[in-house]
Motif scaffolding. Sequence first.
Motif, short mmCIF file in Angstrom:
data_model
loop_
_atom_site.label_atom_id
_atom_site.label_comp_id
_atom_site.label_asym_id
_atom_site.label_seq_id
_atom_site.Cartn_x
_atom_site.Cartn_y
_atom_site.Cartn_z
N VAL A 167 -42.89 118.03 -73.50
CA VAL A 167 -43.61 119.37 -72.81
C VAL A 167 -45.14 119.99 -74.35
O VAL A 167 -45.84 119.13 -74.05
N VAL A 168 -43.75 120.16 -75.30
CA VAL A 168 -44.76 120.68 -76.35
C VAL A 168 -45.70 119.25 -76.60
O VAL A 168 -46.66 119.81 -77.52
N MET A 169 -44.60 118.37 -77.34
CA MET A 169 -45.68 117.52 -77.56
C MET A 169 -46.80 116.77 -77.12
O MET A 169 -48.42 116.50 -77.45
N GLY A 170 -46.67 116.92 -75.72
CA GLY A 170 -47.87 116.47 -74.72
C GLY A 170 -48.89 116.87 -74.82
O GLY A 170 -50.17 116.97 -74.64
N VAL A 171 -48.53 118.50 -75.21
CA VAL A 171 -49.51 119.66 -74.37
C VAL A 171 -50.03 119.85 -76.24
O VAL A 171 -51.64 119.60 -76.21
N ILE A 172 -49.72 119.19 -77.57
CA ILE A 172 -50.54 118.87 -78.47
C ILE A 172 -51.48 118.04 -78.32
O ILE A 172 -52.06 117.93 -78.78
N ALA A 173 -51.11 116.51 -77.83
CA ALA A 173 -51.40 115.34 -77.98
C ALA A 173 -52.79 115.94 -76.77
O ALA A 173 -53.59 115.13 -77.05
N ILE A 174 -52.84 116.23 -75.17
CA ILE A 174 -53.88 116.99 -74.79
C ILE A 174 -54.89 117.73 -75.42
O ILE A 174 -55.76 117.06 -75.39
N LEU A 175 -54.00 118.22 -76.14
CA LEU A 175 -55.75 119.51 -76.92
C LEU A 175 -56.06 118.56 -77.80
O LEU A 175 -56.95 118.78 -78.59
N VAL A 176 -55.30 117.86 -78.32
CA VAL A 176 -56.12 116.72 -80.08
C VAL A 176 -56.88 115.86 -79.13
O VAL A 176 -57.72 114.83 -79.28
N ALA A 177 -56.57 115.25 -78.10
CA ALA A 177 -57.12 113.93 -77.08
C ALA A 177 -58.40 114.92 -76.42
O ALA A 177 -59.58 113.84 -76.33
N ILE A 178 -58.14 116.15 -75.76
CA ILE A 178 -59.50 116.14 -74.95
C ILE A 178 -61.10 116.34 -75.98
O ILE A 178 -61.96 115.45 -75.64
N PRO A 179 -61.21 116.94 -77.26
CA PRO A 179 -62.44 117.16 -77.70
C PRO A 179 -61.82 115.29 -78.33
O PRO A 179 -63.28 115.16 -78.27
#
Lengths: 223, 195
Positions: B23-35
């Motif tokens: 979950v934590v890695m997924g959230v980080i990946a999403i945060l990087v992916a959005i911008p």
Amino acid sequence: MYTRIVRWIDDRLMVSPLWRDMADHPVPAHVNPSEKVSAFVYCFGGVTFLLIIAQFVTGMFLAMYYVPDIINSYNSTKYIMHHVLFGLQLLSMHNWGSSLIIIMVTLHMLRIYWMGVYKKPRELNWIVGVTLLLLILGFGFTGYLLPWDEKAYFATQVGVSFTKYVPFVGPALLKILSGGSKIGAATLTRFFAIHVLFLPAMLIAFLGLHFLMIRRQGITGPY
Amino acid sequence: MAGKKPQKAGWTRRDFFNWMLNVVMGVIAILVAIPSVGAAITPAFHNAAPVWVNLGAQTGLQQSSVQAGTGGVGTVVKAPYSYVEVDHWAKLPAADYAYLRYIGGSCAFYILSPICTHLGCHVNWIQADNQFHCPCHGSVYTVDGLNVSGPAPLPLGVFRWKMVGNDVWVARESTFTHAHQRTTESPTEPCLKEA
């Protein structure tokens, strides 16, 4: 679906064992933060690696808009900030991420130093680690110039001026580093090339060595 | 896990930490992916506003069209213009031309884009044939810009134009068509004059 894809690949390449070997690799209880919260100090290196991956991703996307040219670099940076969707966030992540990396590698190095785990047989990994620290500082130094604003310009002026004081070869080094006799177009292209091509290539190579060695030698406790 | 009770089957401590990690890695990946993805797909959300460019004084344009024609009827003349092209972060002096014809009446000018609707070459005005010929793949357009031969799928674009003082200004739209793109061949002489 996922299981079937994994099985299809494994039937041909057997990669699961390699992955499991990494993911299930046991670590000593005293370095496991779920056993002892204070063991979080063992995570600084891993956090640095995560941040480096984020820098790679954000940097690649920034390069879609950034131009390393004295006329356009400032304007293209401004364009990223004001006209690109989430551009300001992207730029800020790259900017703040660079500072975080320097904080994390410093903490990582202090942990290694205080615990004395650089000693035999891990001297080589210490040397590789210090090289990685220098590479990361190189990233910070070259990246700082790229927006080509006033702060970038004069910070770089100060930074390259230090090389003057190297005995004998100082003046030559200064010219080589700044690509000429002043901070200008050639400095910018030089720093850009170092920042996005030379340093990443070296960083990947040295990170690979770093990880291979820690895997080979294992984690050791504080001495 | 030394010194701990054996784990029960089912939702183990290990499963929980694995799940947390994912979950934590997924959230980080999403945060990087959005911008990142946002920056990459930005061009899809940008619609270029037309750039109004000055073709010059109305009387001069009218005279040149009438002089090039015969018997007091205007014909097609090249109307060059220069402007500052704002290309994302770069501002560059640029120049191009429109094909202008004086047609009299209330509309006065019929202004065509020189861009071939096939693959975007600049077409040539051939006075002797009273036609536009495209040098790239041989498309042919009538004096009104209707495609009559060759691979061109559509008529030439027509510039929206307006008077500013004594000067004629045209709306330069996308780089690909320059002017308003006609999708059918219906109006041969549309009046795109604006107030």
